[in-house]
Design an enzyme around this catalytic site. Structure first.
Site, PDB file in Angstrom:
ATOM      1  N   LYS A 283     -36.392 -43.764 100.309  1.00  0.00           N
ATOM      2  CA  LYS A 283     -35.334 -44.423  99.538  1.00  0.00           C
ATOM      3  C   LYS A 283     -34.859 -45.679 100.254  1.00  0.00           C
ATOM      4  CE  LYS A 283     -30.437 -43.421  98.741  1.00  0.00           C
ATOM      5  NZ  LYS A 283     -29.425 -42.359  98.717  1.00  0.00           N
TER       6      LYS A 283
ATOM      7  N   HIS B   6     -23.265 -40.868  94.302  1.00  0.00           N
ATOM      8  CA  HIS B   6     -24.471 -40.154  93.870  1.00  0.00           C
ATOM      9  C   HIS B   6     -25.716 -40.803  94.477  1.00  0.00           C
ATOM     10  CE1 HIS B   6     -23.630 -43.347  91.026  1.00  0.00           C
ATOM     11  NE2 HIS B   6     -24.919 -43.408  90.743  1.00  0.00           N
TER      12      HIS B   6
ATOM     13  N   LYS C 288     -20.346 -42.095 105.039  1.00  0.00           N
ATOM     14  CA  LYS C 288     -20.478 -41.383 106.319  1.00  0.00           C
ATOM     15  C   LYS C 288     -19.128 -40.998 106.901  1.00  0.00           C
ATOM     16  CE  LYS C 288     -22.530 -45.178 107.933  1.00  0.00           C
ATOM     17  NZ  LYS C 288     -22.114 -46.138 106.874  1.00  0.00           N
TER      18      LYS C 288
ATOM     19  N   THR D 232     -28.340 -38.949  99.035  1.00  0.00           N
ATOM     20  CA  THR D 232     -28.129 -39.101 100.484  1.00  0.00           C
ATOM     21  C   THR D 232     -27.401 -40.395 100.831  1.00  0.00           C
ATOM     22  OG1 THR D 232     -30.324 -40.103 100.618  1.00  0.00           O
ATOM     23  CG2 THR D 232     -30.150 -37.776 101.239  1.00  0.00           C
ATOM     24  N   ARG D 233     -26.783 -40.414 101.986  1.00  0.00           N
ATOM     25  CA  ARG D 233     -26.178 -41.616 102.564  1.00  0.00           C
ATOM     26  C   ARG D 233     -26.503 -41.648 104.061  1.00  0.00           C
ATOM     27  NH1 ARG D 233     -25.752 -42.654  97.932  1.00  0.00           N
ATOM     28  NH2 ARG D 233     -23.945 -43.394  96.775  1.00  0.00           N
TER      29      ARG D 233
ATOM     30  N   CYS E  41     -25.515 -47.700  91.150  1.00  0.00           N
ATOM     31  CA  CYS E  41     -24.352 -47.114  91.817  1.00  0.00           C
ATOM     32  C   CYS E  41     -23.381 -48.269  92.076  1.00  0.00           C
ATOM     33  CB  CYS E  41     -24.851 -46.508  93.124  1.00  0.00           C
ATOM     34  SG  CYS E  41     -23.688 -45.557  94.065  1.00  0.00           S
TER      35      CYS E  41
ATOM     36  N   HIS F  55     -25.812 -55.839  98.422  1.00  0.00           N
ATOM     37  CA  HIS F  55     -25.362 -56.812  97.412  1.00  0.00           C
ATOM     38  C   HIS F  55     -26.508 -57.194  96.468  1.00  0.00           C
ATOM     39  CE1 HIS F  55     -21.703 -56.769  99.613  1.00  0.00           C
ATOM     40  NE2 HIS F  55     -22.235 -57.337 100.678  1.00  0.00           N
TER      41      HIS F  55
HETATM   42  C1  LIG Z   1     -26.131 -47.609  96.417  1.00  0.00           C
HETATM   43  C2  LIG Z   1     -25.137 -47.240  97.471  1.00  0.00           C
HETATM   44  C3  LIG Z   1     -25.574 -46.926  98.743  1.00  0.00           C
HETATM   45  C4  LIG Z   1     -24.665 -46.604  99.738  1.00  0.00           C
HETATM   46  N1  LIG Z   1     -25.148 -46.261 100.969  1.00  0.00           N
HETATM   47  C5  LIG Z   1     -24.280 -45.830 101.908  1.00  0.00           C
HETATM   48  C6  LIG Z   1     -24.765 -45.322 103.128  1.00  0.00           C
HETATM   49  O1  LIG Z   1     -25.981 -45.237 103.343  1.00  0.00           O
HETATM   50  N2  LIG Z   1     -23.866 -44.880 104.033  1.00  0.00           N
HETATM   51  C7  LIG Z   1     -22.529 -44.910 103.808  1.00  0.00           C
HETATM   52  O2  LIG Z   1     -21.773 -44.513 104.687  1.00  0.00           O
HETATM   53  N3  LIG Z   1     -22.026 -45.368 102.641  1.00  0.00           N
HETATM   54  C8  LIG Z   1     -22.870 -45.821 101.682  1.00  0.00           C
HETATM   55  N4  LIG Z   1     -22.408 -46.252 100.484  1.00  0.00           N
HETATM   56  C9  LIG Z   1     -20.959 -46.303 100.258  1.00  0.00           C
HETATM   57  C10 LIG Z   1     -20.388 -44.967  99.896  1.00  0.00           C
HETATM   58  O3  LIG Z   1     -21.261 -44.268  99.059  1.00  0.00           O
HETATM   59  C11 LIG Z   1     -19.005 -45.147  99.302  1.00  0.00           C
HETATM   60  O4  LIG Z   1     -18.179 -45.781 100.271  1.00  0.00           O
HETATM   61  C12 LIG Z   1     -18.388 -43.815  98.898  1.00  0.00           C
HETATM   62  O5  LIG Z   1     -19.266 -43.087  98.082  1.00  0.00           O
HETATM   63  C13 LIG Z   1     -17.093 -44.036  98.159  1.00  0.00           C
HETATM   64  O6  LIG Z   1     -16.523 -42.783  97.859  1.00  0.00           O
HETATM   65  P1  LIG Z   1     -15.262 -42.691  96.931  1.00  0.00           P
HETATM   66  O7  LIG Z   1     -14.746 -41.313  97.015  1.00  0.00           O
HETATM   67  O8  LIG Z   1     -14.334 -43.807  97.239  1.00  0.00           O
HETATM   68  O9  LIG Z   1     -15.833 -43.011  95.459  1.00  0.00           O
HETATM   69  P2  LIG Z   1     -16.373 -41.988  94.372  1.00  0.00           P
HETATM   70  O10 LIG Z   1     -17.217 -40.955  95.003  1.00  0.00           O
HETATM   71  O11 LIG Z   1     -16.943 -42.798  93.270  1.00  0.00           O
HETATM   72  O12 LIG Z   1     -15.058 -41.239  93.895  1.00  0.00           O
HETATM   73  C14 LIG Z   1     -14.038 -41.836  93.145  1.00  0.00           C
HETATM   74  C15 LIG Z   1     -13.701 -40.843  92.068  1.00  0.00           C
HETATM   75  O13 LIG Z   1     -12.494 -41.201  91.408  1.00  0.00           O
HETATM   76  C16 LIG Z   1     -12.645 -40.785  90.060  1.00  0.00           C
HETATM   77  N5  LIG Z   1     -11.655 -41.469  89.234  1.00  0.00           N
HETATM   78  C17 LIG Z   1     -11.503 -42.802  89.062  1.00  0.00           C
HETATM   79  N6  LIG Z   1     -10.472 -43.073  88.236  1.00  0.00           N
HETATM   80  C18 LIG Z   1      -9.942 -41.876  87.882  1.00  0.00           C
HETATM   81  C19 LIG Z   1      -8.876 -41.495  87.021  1.00  0.00           C
HETATM   82  N7  LIG Z   1      -8.133 -42.412  86.363  1.00  0.00           N
HETATM   83  N8  LIG Z   1      -8.607 -40.178  86.851  1.00  0.00           N
HETATM   84  C20 LIG Z   1      -9.351 -39.235  87.511  1.00  0.00           C
HETATM   85  N9  LIG Z   1     -10.392 -39.548  88.327  1.00  0.00           N
HETATM   86  C21 LIG Z   1     -10.683 -40.846  88.518  1.00  0.00           C
HETATM   87  C22 LIG Z   1     -14.083 -41.221  89.755  1.00  0.00           C
HETATM   88  O14 LIG Z   1     -14.585 -40.620  88.593  1.00  0.00           O
HETATM   89  C23 LIG Z   1     -14.795 -40.789  91.015  1.00  0.00           C
HETATM   90  O15 LIG Z   1     -15.307 -39.479  90.938  1.00  0.00           O
HETATM   91  C24 LIG Z   1     -23.289 -46.589  99.468  1.00  0.00           C
HETATM   92  C25 LIG Z   1     -22.838 -46.879  98.169  1.00  0.00           C
HETATM   93  C26 LIG Z   1     -23.751 -47.183  97.180  1.00  0.00           C
HETATM   94  C27 LIG Z   1     -23.251 -47.476  95.796  1.00  0.00           C
END
Ligand SMILES: Cc1cc2nc3c(=O)[nH]c(=O)nc-3n(C[C@H](O)[C@H](O)[C@H](O)COP(=O)(O)OP(=O)(O)OC[C@H]3O[C@@H](n4cnc5c(N)ncnc54)[C@H](O)[C@@H]3O)c2cc1C
Length: 383
Positions: A261, A44, A343, A47-48, A310, A266
């Site tokens: 933004k 959330h 990304k 943007t990224r 986040c 870390h």
């Molecule tokens: C502040 C911040 C800035 C960032 N900036 C960048 C950037 O500029 N560029 C970039 O490339 N990356 C960036 N990142 C990293 C990037 O956002 C993450 O790598 C990416 O969002 C991870 O996606 P995901 O699908 O793994 O996690 P999520 O989108 O969190 O998805 C995991 C999902 O699994 C669900 N889940 C977990 N356990 C269960 C369960 N037991 N049953 C059902 N559902 C479950 C969760 O509810 C969640 O919806 C940033 C991250 C943060 C926090």
């Protein structure tokens, strides 16, 4: 209820995987414990950053080229704006790994780029006020991905192809045998041939092999109102990664929220279990972030418009984990990618679909992202 593939976690990675699987004619079930989208995980904050001269490792660049193509395919399939080009700046002291790594990636992969001083960046992009002697790689294809909109777009595209996506349904456990996998939720039980675990910061709960390798960490983002709005839009303000004496920071132009933004990598080094990390930003978070904005982007640093917490989920070497489960080849794992994975969601969706169908191979070069790599020091080995 039987499917070809069940995807657990419909965030950034899982939504992309669901679409790629549905595109291949797989019967897909996607299970998400919160809403679609939601603000409890890692995707959330609107943007990224997306950028090509990858200072973390040039081996990511071929994956990035495919990620760009697939973001554009998702836009074409859904009509949603998902990727906005702004250019990217990777800047730091001349001898720092951020600048040197970006330059090495740009040269190795023959990416269009310019090397600029901090003074030249400030002249070309007036929102910036970098130290004059800093060195920067400017790359014109950098930009932003609309991360929450992309989850909605991927889910919509998957549903249009028949995928069954269910929110507010928490997976409690799974087991695999020779015939397939069984997934138990707080509402029902399902069977499928394969399982894709994209549970983000909760990865270690559903795949204990990942627990020591995927450590959640709280991050906070700030949006500050620009005093000169014209200098902070996507047309005048490239996304950035900056190494300065305060630490490593990243930032993006104004997009949807009325503020430019940024965040600090870390942030305050706060690690912990995903359900216990503080989601509400506080005055200490704001006090840590604002001085950076005021020093390096003074015309962007008016009143605070928003703060959001986040989660990063970090591996020991900060590279991703994309692989089959060490004990169950029917199960595919994706780590949430150490704070730089969004990304790649589009291409990771394709890789996860490769690993979860047919013979489980992929044409993508992901050896450096496999569980068995040396940098993980055997931590992922079976107990
Ligand atoms: C502040 C911040 C800035 C960032 N900036 C960048 C950037 O500029 N560029 C970039 O490339 N990356 C960036 N990142 C990293 C990037 O956002 C993450 O790598 C990416 O969002 C991870 O996606 P995901 O699908 O793994 O996690 P999520 O989108 O969190 O998805 C995991 C999902 O699994 C669900 N889940 C977990 N356990 C269960 C369960 N037991 N049953 C059902 N559902 C479950 C969760 O509810 C969640 O919806 C940033 C991250 C943060 C926090």
């Amino acid at each position: 209820m039987t499917y070809d593939v069940i995807v657990v976690g419909i965030g950034g990675m899982g939504s992309a995987a669901a679409w790629q699987l549905a595109r291949r004619g797989q019967r897909v079930l996607g299970l998400e414990r919160f809403d679609i989208p939601h603000a409890m995980g890692s995707s959330h904050g609107v943007t990224r950053i997306i950028r090509l001269p990858y200072y973390e490792d040039p081996a990511y660049v071929p994956l990035l080229h495919r990620a760009y193509e697939l973001w554009r395919e998702a836009e074409a399939a859904t009509g949603a704006e998902l990727l906005v080009t702004t250019g990217s700046i990777d800047a730091g002291p001349e001898d720092d790994a951020l600048f040197q790594g970006a330059l090495a990636s740009a040269r190795l992969h023959d990416l269009p780029h310019e090397v600029l001083t901090g003074a030249a960046v400030n002249e070309r992009f007036p929102g910036y006020r970098l130290p004059a002697g800093l060195r920067a790689v400017f790359q014109p294809q950098g930009g932003l991905v609309a991360s929450e909109r992309a989850i909605v777009a991927h889910v919509g595209a998957a549903q249009a192809l028949g995928a069954d996506i269910r929110a507010r349904e928490r997976v409690l456990g799974w087991d695999a045998d020779g015939d397939g996998v069984r997934v138990t939720t707080d509402k029902a039980e399902y069977r499928a041939g394969r399982l894709v675990l994209t549970a983000g910061a909760w990865a270690g709960e559903l795949a204990p092999a990942l627990a020591p390798l995927a450590v959640p960490e709280r991050q906070v983002l700030a949006w500050l109102q620009p005093r000169r709005p014209a200098w902070f839009g996507p047309d005048r303000f490239p996304v950035f990664n900056l190494m300065v004496e305060e630490g490593r920071y990243y930032g993006l132009p104004v997009y949807e929220v009325p503020g430019f933004k940024f965040g600090r990598y870390h942030h305050q080094n706060e690690t912990g279990a995903p359900d216990t990390l503080l989601r509400e930003p506080d005055v200490a978070d704001e006090a840590l972030l604002r001085p950076f904005g005021e020093r390096y982007f003074p015309d962007g640093s008016g009143p605070t418009m928003a703060l959001r917490a986040c989660m990063f989920t970090n591996t020991p070497d900060e590279h991703f984990i994309l692989d089959h489960h060490p004990d169950n080849p029917r199960v595919v794992l994706a780590s949430p990618c150490s704070g730089h994975g969004y990304k790649f969601c589009s291409v990771i969706g394709e890789i996860l679909a490769d690993l979860a169908t047919d013979d489980g191979t992929t044409r993508h070069e992901i050896g450096f992202l496999r569980l068995a790599r040396g940098a993980l020091n055997g931590l992922a080995e079976r107990p």
